[in-house]
Design a protein around this motif. Structure first.
Motif, PDB file in Angstrom:
ATOM      1  N   TYR A 245      -3.494   9.321  11.476  1.00  0.00           N
ATOM      2  CA  TYR A 245      -3.307   8.034  10.956  1.00  0.00           C
ATOM      3  C   TYR A 245      -4.427   7.009  11.122  1.00  0.00           C
ATOM      4  CZ  TYR A 245      -0.872   3.583  10.659  1.00  0.00           C
ATOM      5  OH  TYR A 245      -0.589   1.984  10.374  1.00  0.00           O
ATOM      6  N   PHE A 246      -5.039   6.805  12.342  1.00  0.00           N
ATOM      7  CA  PHE A 246      -6.317   6.301  12.578  1.00  0.00           C
ATOM      8  C   PHE A 246      -7.398   6.365  11.328  1.00  0.00           C
ATOM      9  CE2 PHE A 246     -10.579   5.674  14.179  1.00  0.00           C
ATOM     10  CZ  PHE A 246     -10.548   4.330  14.729  1.00  0.00           C
ATOM     11  N   ASP A 247      -7.688   7.746  10.981  1.00  0.00           N
ATOM     12  CA  ASP A 247      -8.633   7.848   9.999  1.00  0.00           C
ATOM     13  C   ASP A 247      -8.170   7.459   8.808  1.00  0.00           C
ATOM     14  OD1 ASP A 247     -10.162   9.691  11.766  1.00  0.00           O
ATOM     15  OD2 ASP A 247      -8.552  11.157  11.784  1.00  0.00           O
ATOM     16  N   ALA A 248      -6.827   7.519   8.446  1.00  0.00           N
ATOM     17  CA  ALA A 248      -6.301   7.006   7.246  1.00  0.00           C
ATOM     18  C   ALA A 248      -6.405   5.361   7.064  1.00  0.00           C
ATOM     19  CB  ALA A 248      -4.771   7.260   7.172  1.00  0.00           C
ATOM     20  N   ARG A 249      -6.351   4.684   8.228  1.00  0.00           N
ATOM     21  CA  ARG A 249      -6.419   3.402   8.168  1.00  0.00           C
ATOM     22  C   ARG A 249      -7.902   2.786   8.033  1.00  0.00           C
ATOM     23  NH1 ARG A 249      -2.678  -0.331  10.635  1.00  0.00           N
ATOM     24  NH2 ARG A 249      -4.211  -1.850   9.965  1.00  0.00           N
ATOM     25  N   LEU A 250      -8.797   3.600   8.782  1.00  0.00           N
ATOM     26  CA  LEU A 250     -10.295   3.558   8.718  1.00  0.00           C
ATOM     27  C   LEU A 250     -10.602   3.692   7.027  1.00  0.00           C
ATOM     28  CD1 LEU A 250     -12.699   2.793  10.209  1.00  0.00           C
ATOM     29  CD2 LEU A 250     -13.062   5.497  10.412  1.00  0.00           C
ATOM     30  N   TYR A 251     -10.234   4.687   6.451  1.00  0.00           N
ATOM     31  CA  TYR A 251     -10.489   5.013   5.063  1.00  0.00           C
ATOM     32  C   TYR A 251     -10.035   3.730   4.244  1.00  0.00           C
ATOM     33  CZ  TYR A 251     -10.235   6.966   0.441  1.00  0.00           C
ATOM     34  OH  TYR A 251     -10.518   7.150  -0.905  1.00  0.00           O
ATOM     35  N   VAL A 252      -8.868   3.404   4.586  1.00  0.00           N
ATOM     36  CA  VAL A 252      -8.282   2.018   3.608  1.00  0.00           C
ATOM     37  C   VAL A 252      -9.056   0.756   4.026  1.00  0.00           C
ATOM     38  CG1 VAL A 252      -6.366   0.446   3.232  1.00  0.00           C
ATOM     39  CG2 VAL A 252      -6.071   2.857   3.585  1.00  0.00           C
ATOM     40  N   THR A 253      -9.623   0.636   5.231  1.00  0.00           N
ATOM     41  CA  THR A 253     -10.629  -0.418   5.305  1.00  0.00           C
ATOM     42  C   THR A 253     -11.900  -0.151   4.707  1.00  0.00           C
ATOM     43  OG1 THR A 253      -9.597  -0.776   7.579  1.00  0.00           O
ATOM     44  CG2 THR A 253     -12.028  -1.607   7.393  1.00  0.00           C
ATOM     45  N   SER A 254     -12.331   1.053   4.669  1.00  0.00           N
ATOM     46  CA  SER A 254     -13.674   1.257   4.032  1.00  0.00           C
ATOM     47  C   SER A 254     -13.470   0.998   2.574  1.00  0.00           C
ATOM     48  CB  SER A 254     -13.939   2.659   4.280  1.00  0.00           C
ATOM     49  OG  SER A 254     -13.334   3.718   3.524  1.00  0.00           O
TER      50      SER A 254
ATOM     51  N   LEU B  65       2.457   6.450   6.624  1.00  0.00           N
ATOM     52  CA  LEU B  65       2.952   4.961   7.278  1.00  0.00           C
ATOM     53  C   LEU B  65       2.023   4.005   6.457  1.00  0.00           C
ATOM     54  CD1 LEU B  65       4.277   5.886  10.714  1.00  0.00           C
ATOM     55  CD2 LEU B  65       5.673   5.435   8.646  1.00  0.00           C
ATOM     56  N   VAL B  66       0.958   4.356   6.008  1.00  0.00           N
ATOM     57  CA  VAL B  66      -0.040   3.477   5.612  1.00  0.00           C
ATOM     58  C   VAL B  66       0.580   2.533   4.447  1.00  0.00           C
ATOM     59  CG1 VAL B  66      -2.318   3.105   4.414  1.00  0.00           C
ATOM     60  CG2 VAL B  66      -1.848   5.024   6.157  1.00  0.00           C
ATOM     61  N   ILE B  67       0.396   1.255   4.843  1.00  0.00           N
ATOM     62  CA  ILE B  67       0.856   0.114   3.718  1.00  0.00           C
ATOM     63  C   ILE B  67       0.155  -0.219   2.568  1.00  0.00           C
ATOM     64  CG2 ILE B  67       1.811  -2.313   3.613  1.00  0.00           C
ATOM     65  CD1 ILE B  67       2.345  -2.241   6.633  1.00  0.00           C
ATOM     66  N   GLN B  68       0.485  -0.125   1.430  1.00  0.00           N
ATOM     67  CA  GLN B  68      -0.458  -0.125   0.380  1.00  0.00           C
ATOM     68  C   GLN B  68      -0.320  -1.925   0.042  1.00  0.00           C
ATOM     69  OE1 GLN B  68       1.914   3.022  -1.939  1.00  0.00           O
ATOM     70  NE2 GLN B  68       0.263   2.544  -3.312  1.00  0.00           N
ATOM     71  N   PRO B  69      -1.512  -2.021  -0.491  1.00  0.00           N
ATOM     72  CA  PRO B  69      -1.796  -3.513  -0.566  1.00  0.00           C
ATOM     73  C   PRO B  69      -0.973  -3.940  -1.709  1.00  0.00           C
ATOM     74  CG  PRO B  69      -3.757  -2.337  -1.510  1.00  0.00           C
ATOM     75  CD  PRO B  69      -2.941  -1.333  -0.810  1.00  0.00           C
ATOM     76  N   LYS B  70      -0.703  -5.266  -1.566  1.00  0.00           N
ATOM     77  CA  LYS B  70       0.307  -5.737  -2.921  1.00  0.00           C
ATOM     78  C   LYS B  70      -0.632  -5.927  -3.989  1.00  0.00           C
ATOM     79  CE  LYS B  70       3.591  -8.288   0.085  1.00  0.00           C
ATOM     80  NZ  LYS B  70       4.421  -9.500   0.159  1.00  0.00           N
ATOM     81  N   LYS B  71       0.028  -5.354  -5.244  1.00  0.00           N
ATOM     82  CA  LYS B  71      -0.908  -5.436  -6.555  1.00  0.00           C
ATOM     83  C   LYS B  71      -0.627  -6.787  -6.967  1.00  0.00           C
ATOM     84  CE  LYS B  71       0.026  -0.437  -7.740  1.00  0.00           C
ATOM     85  NZ  LYS B  71       0.414   0.429  -8.541  1.00  0.00           N
ATOM     86  N   GLY B  72      -1.624  -7.180  -7.771  1.00  0.00           N
ATOM     87  CA  GLY B  72      -1.382  -8.577  -8.557  1.00  0.00           C
ATOM     88  C   GLY B  72      -0.759  -8.128  -9.777  1.00  0.00           C
ATOM     89  N   ARG B  73       0.007  -9.073 -10.124  1.00  0.00           N
ATOM     90  CA  ARG B  73       0.933  -8.569 -11.475  1.00  0.00           C
ATOM     91  C   ARG B  73       0.060  -9.016 -12.502  1.00  0.00           C
ATOM     92  NH1 ARG B  73       5.731  -6.199 -11.541  1.00  0.00           N
ATOM     93  NH2 ARG B  73       6.884  -6.583 -13.422  1.00  0.00           N
ATOM     94  N   LYS B  74      -0.455  -7.911 -13.349  1.00  0.00           N
ATOM     95  CA  LYS B  74      -1.297  -7.854 -14.330  1.00  0.00           C
ATOM     96  C   LYS B  74      -0.545  -7.798 -15.589  1.00  0.00           C
ATOM     97  CE  LYS B  74      -5.382  -6.081 -16.572  1.00  0.00           C
ATOM     98  NZ  LYS B  74      -6.568  -4.834 -16.405  1.00  0.00           N
TER      99      LYS B  74
END
Length: 299
Positions: A54-63, A101-110
């Protein structure tokens, strides 16, 4: 990339193609997303997929955000990897899904971009119907606009899917779902003209059941349709780029603007959820406001 990782990736892509029946265009995105994460694993010295936590997944999202990926792109990559590890979990390649359990960033409504009716007429008028390719292009655009089908669905239409007497089309959509979609007189006329005067000349000695063909007589691909539409846009001297979904967006927007109900448009588009169709109400609000301002005596 280790051999085990490469095998796991290829099995996942086969699963998407065979079991999920995704289009080659969609699978290409999944492949790029998985390969991008594998490159991240190599950078982080993670040797096997089962070592990803999970820590690696979070690190990937940060990257992803450090590399200034758009929210929509980051969200898609997370979704792709969640599906990838879910598949690996099913196949017992891994013991956990680190992206579950990684939370996806909220998408801007396009809001979907669409063409006005005058612009559609300008595109149709730009086709040189004295040539076989011009007849094909007109039939292609008329059908896309008349039915709102996806470009991948259009590329897969076969002769037996068309009923010219009833002006209906059998559409084979995502996940092997089928639906019947009607089309109007303009599309029917252009399709009959294309089939009667152009397809035979283009297809030559080739034999296949696909309705739309390229200049060499082979089946027209989704990528080929995109190229044709951009070429037509340039010849019509219209500003901006056109993409196949603009025909789908225009279909939905014009239907709603002219009084069609949401459920009908949902069924015609092949949307599983009404929420996918509701995005078009944001587009049509502008039309409603203009109608109100022009019509109400106290506006």
């Amino acid at each position: 990339m280790k051999e085990e990782t490469a095998i796991a990736k290829n099995k996942f892509l086969e699963y998407l193609q065979i079991e999920k029946n995704y289009s080659s265009y969609t699978i290409e995105f999944y492949q790029k997303d998985v390969e991008h994460f594998i490159s991240f694993m190599i950078e982080q010295c993670i040797e096997t997929l089962d070592q990803v936590e999970y820590f690696d997944a979070r690190l990937y999202v940060t990257s992803l955000f450090e590399q200034k990926y758009a929210r929509t792109s980051a969200s898609r990559k997370i979704s792709s990897l969640r599906s990838f590890f879910k598949f690996l979990l099913r196949e017992k390649v891994v013991h956990d899904n680190p992206f579950a359990l990684v939370i996806q960033p909220k998408k801007g409504r396009k809001l979907p971009s669409f063409l006005y009716e005058e612009e559609m007429n300008q595109l149709f008028a730009s086709c040189d119907t004295s040539t076989p390719l011009g007849l094909r292009n007109l039939a292609l655009m008329e059908l896309l606009y008349a039915t709102g089908i996806r470009v991948s669905e259009c590329a897969n239409i076969q002769i037996n899917d068309l009923d010219l007497e009833l002006s209906t089309l059998l559409v084979k959509g995502k996940g092997r779902k089928e639906r019947y979609v009607p089309f109007g007189a303009f599309a029917a006329e252009s399709i009959e003209s294309y089939l009667g005067h152009a397809r035979g000349k283009l297809i030559g000695s080739s034999e296949h059941p696909y309705v739309f063909v390229n200049a060499r007589g082979g089946p027209l691909t989704a990528r080929g349709i995109r190229y044709i539409l951009n070429d037509i846009m340039n010849k019509a001297s219209m500003s901006g780029k056109i993409h196949p979904h603009m025909f789908r967006h225009s279909f939905a927007t014009h239907m709603l603007n002219n009084g069609a109900d949401m459920r009908t448009v949902q069924e015609l588009l092949g949307h599983s959820h009404l929420s996918s169709t509701q995005v078009y109400t944001h587009v049509t609000k502008d039309h409603l406001r203009k109608t109100y301002m022009n019509s109400h005596p106290r506006a």
